[in-house]
Design a protein around this motif. Structure first.
Motif, PDB file in Angstrom:
ATOM      1  N   ILE A 342      42.780  40.396  54.635  1.00 55.77           N
ATOM      2  CA  ILE A 342      42.645  41.541  53.718  1.00 55.77           C
ATOM      3  C   ILE A 342      41.235  42.146  53.792  1.00 55.77           C
ATOM      4  N   THR A 360      44.530  43.981  46.874  1.00 55.27           N
ATOM      5  CA  THR A 360      45.148  42.653  46.844  1.00 55.27           C
ATOM      6  C   THR A 360      45.298  42.189  45.396  1.00 55.27           C
ATOM      7  N   LYS A 364      44.909  35.880  45.058  1.00 63.15           N
ATOM      8  CA  LYS A 364      44.418  35.714  46.430  1.00 63.15           C
ATOM      9  C   LYS A 364      42.898  35.460  46.411  1.00 63.15           C
TER      10      LYS A 364
END
Ligand SMILES: NC(=O)c1ccc[n+]([C@@H]2O[C@H](COP(=O)([O-])OP(=O)(O)OC[C@H]3O[C@@H](n4cnc5c(N)ncnc54)[C@H](OP(=O)(O)O)[C@@H]3O)[C@@H](O)[C@H]2O)c1
Length: 383
Positions: A342, A360, A364
């Motif tokens: 990401i 995101t 995460k």
């Protein structure tokens, strides 16, 4: 109305000073724990003196902590006394138990002072909820962390110097972890979300990150990019799901929240017809917090108190999303395992690496933090 105070520190001292000028409210007993502080006839060391006094209508709890606060609150409710508390830790942990006990005994349990100090936040969440579904809330709900972030931003100081000043001024405890690591905000976030979404919220399900690892270099980079960092509680709901997180966020420097100074708080809600509402004020202190407690007392006495029901079954889900700024200290090699997929861009800041992610979820990012608890990783979500 006859009232008992549990504790006689900052908050109950403020309540006492306000009620002194309101003859219809009589402070009949005050529970303290230190015999050396028995300075008034109404003071007692024994909670049973309050529990068994049938003339006492309402108990104010501000001793703090989980125990014996929980036991005292339940005993007071079961003795058919209304309870008003400022103790966010005990409410966040046992809110549904207290609400159920109040209902069973036909009395009120009120928590305005737990969240936002003197800001009339809880009552307005409930009031807006009469017409609107509150879909989002956020806020700066900890004065100590805001004092630190404001001083770092406005005066260019280092974290440790500002923390020391905050401790000298009495804004921060000798052990500041509850304020700077987000525990205090998490409790307020859980209480606010439970009221706003009318559902039970497990405080432990709310991920939290604090400001302990923020540096002057972070703040300088934010400034160069027109950003200001604040520690936020955020909660949202969508149909039968809700989400909540406590973490630093990055705001445009011209937003209202970015300009909340010193140890002030701001709480914000979104309702379908009312739109956005922002409430600004003193988030702590004996008189502002005492004021919130006395407002609850008056609402109970005049039959204007809202009921808390937790009427909706809602699930915690991943709804909150955003891009993150993550500063990774030199030598921390495992970060790509967590955020390699990401990464939008990386750059260096001194010896450290900064990663700006694509959009995101907090989960995460917090998995990276959880795996590196002993490392000075700093994260902030673009709000
Ligand atoms: N301070 C604020 O601005 C503020 C704002 C919002 C909410 N709150 C919440 O309000 C609560 C109280 O905060 P505070 O700032 O008023 O704390 P504080 O100044 O430390 O006062 C707590 C008081 O409770 C007494 N106490 C503690 N345990 C007791 C026990 N088992 N039995 C009898 N008395 C007991 C203490 O006695 P000793 O003097 O003997 O220690 C003291 O008088 C906390 O939950 C806090 O999170 C505080």
């Amino acid at each position: 109305m006859n009232i008992a105070l549990l504790g006689f520190g900052v908050v109950c001292g403020g309540v006492y000073d306000i009620l002194k000028n309101m003859p219809e409210y009589n402070v009949k007993k005050i529970l303290i724990r230190n015999p050396a502080k028995l300075t008034m006839d109404c003071m007692t060391l024994d909670f049973a003196d309050i529990e068994n006094d049938s003339e006492i209508d309402l108990v104010v709890e501000a001793i703090g902590g989980l125990h014996p606060a929980r036991e005292y609150i339940l005993a007071a409710l079961n003795a058919k006394k209304h309870v008003v508390t400022a103790n966010k830790a005990v409410v966040a942990a046992y809110f549904d138990e207290f609400v159920a006990a109040a209902k069973e005994n036909g009395v009120k349990f009120m928590v305005e002072a737990t969240s936002g100090g003197g800001i009339p936040w809880i009552k307005n969440l409930q009031r807006v909820g009469r017409i609107d579904k509150v879909t989002k809330l956020h806020g700066i709900m900890n004065g100590t962390s805001n004092f630190i972030l404001s001083a770092m931003t406005c005066e260019g100081k280092d974290f440790s110097d500002v923390l020391k000043t905050a401790q000298e001024l009495g804004y921060a405890e000798a052990d500041p972890s509850a304020d700077i690591d987000g525990d205090d905000v998490r409790n307020k976030c859980a209480i606010s979300a439970a009221i706003a979404f009318d559902t039970k919220v497990d405080v432990n399900s709310i991920m939290q990150a604090g400001i302990r690892h923020i540096t002057k270099a972070d703040i300088d980079w934010f400034k160069e990019n027109g950003l200001v960092c604040k520690l936020f509680a955020t909660a949202v709901c969508d149909k039968d799901n809700f989400d909540a997180v406590v973490e630093p966020v990055l705001l445009g420097c011209d937003t209202v929240e970015a300009n909340v100074p010193k140890n002030y708080n701001i709480t914000c809600l979104y309702g379908e017809t009312i739109g956005e509402v922002k409430l600004y004020g003193q988030g702590a202190g004996g008189l502002p917090t005492g004021n919130a407690i006395v407002q609850d007392i008056i609402d109970i006495n005049t039959n204007n108190a809202f009921d808390i029901s937790f009427g909706k079954e809602m699930n915690k889900a991943e709804i909150i999303r955003g891009k993150y700024y993550i500063r990774i200290p030199a030598g921390l090699e495992n970060y790509t395992e967590f955020i390699g997929d990401i990464t939008e861009k990386t750059f260096t800041l001194g010896d450290d690496t900064v990663v700006v992610t694509t959009e995101t979820t907090p989960a995460k990012i917090h998995s990276l933090l959880d795996a590196n608890k002993d490392k000075a990783v700093f994260v902030a979500r673009y709000f």
